[in-house]
Design an enzyme around this catalytic site. Sequence first.
Site, PDB file in Angstrom:
ATOM      1  N   GLU B 213       0.872  -1.169   0.000  1.00 21.48           N
ATOM      2  CA  GLU B 213       0.000   0.000   0.000  1.00 21.48           C
ATOM      3  C   GLU B 213       0.914   1.224   0.000  1.00 21.48           C
ATOM      4  OE1 GLU B 213      -3.597   0.192   0.455  1.00 21.48           O
ATOM      5  OE2 GLU B 213      -3.677  -1.939  -0.081  1.00 21.48           O
ATOM      6  N   CYS B 251      -2.024   9.077   2.468  1.00 20.36           N
ATOM      7  CA  CYS B 251      -1.789   8.562   1.116  1.00 20.36           C
ATOM      8  C   CYS B 251      -2.944   8.877   0.175  1.00 20.36           C
ATOM      9  CB  CYS B 251      -1.548   7.063   1.161  1.00 20.36           C
ATOM     10  SG  CYS B 251      -2.833   6.171   2.032  1.00 20.36           S
TER      11      CYS B 251
END
Lengths: 479, 487
Positions: B213, B251
Site C-alpha cells: 500500500e 496517502c
Amino acid sequence: MAGEDKKQQPFDSKAASSLVAELRGAFASGTTRSYQWRESQLRGLLRMTDEHEQDIVAALRSDLGKPELESVLYEAAMLRNSCKFALKELQRWMMPEKVKTSLTTFPSSAEIVSEPLGVVLIISAWNYPYLLSLDPVVGAIAAGNAVVLKPSEIAPATSALLAKLLGEYMDSSSIRVVEGAVPETTALLEQKWDKIFYTGNGRVGRIVMAAAAKHLTPVVLELGGKSPVVVDSGINLQIACRRIIVGKWGNNNGQACIASDYIITTKDLNELETFYGKNPLESKDLSRIVNSDHFTRLTKLLDEDKVSKKVVYGGERDPTKLQIAPTILLDVPRDSLIMNEEIFGPLLPILTVDKLEESFDIINSGAKPLAAYIFTNDKKLKEHFVNNVSAGGLVVNDTTVHLAVHALPFGGVGESGIGAYHGKFSFDAFSHKKAVVYRSFMGDAAIRYPPYTNGKLRLMKALLGGSILGILRALFGRS
Amino acid sequence: METRGDFEVQLEGMREYYRGGNTRGASWRKSQLRGLGRLLEEREAEMNAALEFDLGKHPVESYRDEIGSLIKSVNYALGCLKGWMSAEKAKLPLAAVLTTAEIIPEPLGLVLIISSWNFPFGLSLEPLIGALAAGNVVVLKPSEVAPRCSSLLANVLPAYLDPKAVKVVEGGPTISEQLVQQKWDKILFTGSARVGRMVMAAAANHLTPVTLELGGKCPAVLDSLSNSWVREVAVQRILGSKFSACAGQACIAIDYVLVETKFSSTLLELMKAWISKMLGENPRESRSMARIVNKNHFFRLKTLLEDPNVKASIVYGGSMDENSLFIEPTILLDPPLESGLMQDEIFGPLLPIITLKKIEDSINFINSRPKPLAIYVFTHNDSLRKRMVAETSSGSVTFNDAMVQYVADTLPFGGIGESGMGNYHGKFSFDTFSHHKAVVRRSFLVDFWFRFPPWNDHKLQLFRSMYLFDYLGVLLTVLGLKKSKQD
C-alpha cells in the site's frame, strides 16, 4: 516484424526497451481495450489452433517425443477450451461489478471496474510449451492488455512455431513473441512491465520476482513442488492405480508440475505393465525426456547410492533416445536427492508408513506443493486431508484433473507459487480491480469537518456504528 | 534488545503454534476480533492521547479516521466471518459426473504487517483484522515515527489478543530490514514506494507474496459546478481531505487540484473563506489541524516551499513554526510543474491549484504521471465521468468527494503501478491473507476408460467429443457410429 528480426540482431536491453515502448504506444492508443479487439484476438487463437493442429503435434513430437493424443488433449484441446470459455464469458467479465454501499458513505453508489494492466510479459515453460504459453495469453488478451510472450528455448520447435503463427494470426501491434534464452529473458526482465506471468521453477521464479520488485511490477508465479499421493487401503486399487499411472506417465512422462511426484502408502502398487507393454522404452505412448541436461539430472537421482537398490520396477534408460522407462522405487531414504527435489520425470518413489496419518506430517514438513492427492474411502481421512494439507490444489480419488476445471483457480502457495489463473481467474490475474464511488453532493455531514466538537463526535460514533436509533439520539443531543 | 537468534526462535514458536491448528477455528478468530473490539472501546482515551502526542490529532479526527473506522471494520468482519470462511462451490460441466469441486480459503500461516506513522492505529489494526479473521499468526511492526502509538500497541495488544499468535515488534529501519529478511507467508506493507521496492526484493528471496500500500500524488479534478451551494460542498470536501486528515499527511489526501483557468479565482476565494470557517483565524490554536509528524518531514516541506518559483506562487498561508512543527494551510496557484512540489508526493498541508484551459485536459495531465492511489473528480458532466473512469488508471476513483472510499467495506482499497499492488478492507482483507485452495473430489464409480493408454484413434475421437462437451458425439463414437477424423 515478430520473431524474424531476432536472427539478424541480438535481442538486448535496447531492443527490449524499444519493444516495450512500442507496445505502450499501442496500448495507450486504446486498441486493446475494446470488446471487439479482444474477441477477434481470441478467435484468432482458436482458428490458429484448429488450422495448425498437426503442426503443433509435430512440434511437440520434435521437442518432447510427445504422443499425439497427449498433444491433442492436453495442449490443443485445453487451449481451445480456454479460448471458448473466455469468448463465452468475456462480456460478463468486462462488466463492472456493482457493490452495496453502507451508511458510512450514504448516499452513494459504487462499483468495481476491471481494467487492463497495460503491457504484460508472459514467460512460458518447456513441458507443455503450447498450452503454457497461450493459456496465460488468453487471460491477458481477454483482460485487454498488450502482450509479449517469451516461450521456452528448451522446446525450440514449439517456440519457433509460436513465433510464426502468432505473427500470422494475431494483431502484431499489440501481441509479440520474443524467442531466446537467458540473455533475451534478462533483457526483457530489466524492463518495466505492468505484470509478469512466469511458469517454471522456484529458482528462476525468485529472479523474476526480484527483477519485478525494481519496478513494483506485480507477478504471478506458477512454480512446482513435490506433489504427493497418499494411498489408503480399502479402496478400488485398480482404478486408483490407473489414475495415478496416467497422471504420472501419461503426462509428458512425469515432466509436469502437477504430476504425482511420490506416493505414501501402507501398501504397494503393480499395474504398470498392462499399460505400457513389456518394453516401455519402445512405447510410442510415452514422451521422452526433454534434453540431455534433464536426462543426466534424472539418472543422477536414480543412481545415487542409497537409492539405486530400491528400484522395484523399470529403471531402464536409453541415453541416445533420451528415454527413461517408467520406474518405481520402494522406501527410498527421506534424505536422498530424489526425495528432496521435484522429480519432474518418470521415477515414482513409494514411501511406506505404519499409519496413514503420518503421511500428513511428512507432507506438511516439506515445502507446500502445487498439488496433493489422496485415494481413500474413509470420510474422516478425506476431511482431515482437505483441511490440513496445504497445497495449491487438492484432488480426492484422482490426480491432476483439477487442471481442467475452469471454475477453479490454478496456482500454488508458498514455494509452489504466487497467484492463480484459468477461467475467470486468468481475466482477473491480468486486470486491475478499480474501486469507483459515486457520491452525491447531498447528504453532507458537517460533522466530518472542523471545527471539531463533542456533539460531532457523538454523531460520528453513532454514524459509524450504523444504528439509526443511535444517530437519532445523537442528533437530538442525547447519548 | 533482542538478538537475531532470539527473534528467530520466537518466530519458530509462532509457526509451531500455527501448525498446532490453534488459529484455525472460527471461535478463536472471533475471540481475537472481539478482543480488538474491546481494545478499541476501552482504550479510546489512551489512543487519543497517543495520537495527540505523536501527531497533534484532535479526538474527533482520531475517531473519524482511525478508532471509529476500526470499530466498524471489526463488527463487519465478525458479521461476515462465517461466510468468508465457508467453501465456495465451483460449477462443473455435466460430464463431470459424481465429481464435486470447491474453493476452500485457508490461512497462509505466519504473516508480517508493517505499518505507517500517519494513521498508526488504523494502518496497523485494519490489516490485523484481516490477518486474524483469515486464521493467521501475525507479527506487527508499527512505525517508530509515531512512537507513543507504537508503544501503546506493544503494551496493549497482548492483553486483548492471543499473545502466542500476535506479536508486536517495535523499532526503526534496522529492525524492519531484519524482519523482511525472514521467511514469511505474506507481507502487507504500508509506506513509500522506495521502501516498498526493498520489501518486495527481500520477499522475492522466499517467494513471499506481498501487498504493498504505497502512495502517489492524488489529484482532484474540479469541473465547473452548477450552483454556488454545490460549489461550497465541493470546496469543503476538498479542504477537508487536504487539511483536516492528518494535515494532508495521508496517502489518499488530495495532493493537488486541477481546475479551469476561468474558475480559479472563484475557487481561491471560496477556499479562503472556508478555511477560516473550518479552521478558524488561527488554525494552530484551534487544534483542528494535526501537526507535521517530525522535524525531518517539516524540513522536507519547508524545502519544497523554498524554491523561489514555488514561493512566488503562494496565494494563501505559507507560514511555518519549527517549534510546534506547525505549517499553516497553504494554497499555491500554478507552481512550476518541474518543482519538487509538483514531482514528489507532498504529504503535507500545501495545496497547489493547477489551471488548465479545458477540464478535459486533466485526463492527459493525470496520465502523463505515475498512477495514483486515488483520483477525485467533482463534476455533473456524465461524459467527463465516463471518460475519467475509462481513460485514467488509479487505485480508485471517487466522484464528488474525497477519501470516503476508505470506509467502504465492499470496495478494494489498494493501488496500481507506483501506488501499490494488492488490496484490502472488508472481504479483501480476508482474501489477501488467505490461500484459495482448489479441491476436487472424485468418485471411484465413474471413469472414462479412454483416459488410459494404450492410445488409438478411437480414444482420440472420444476425447475430441468430450472436450467439446459433445455428448451425442461421445455416444455415437462409442456405438461405432462416428468415425475418427483423419487430418
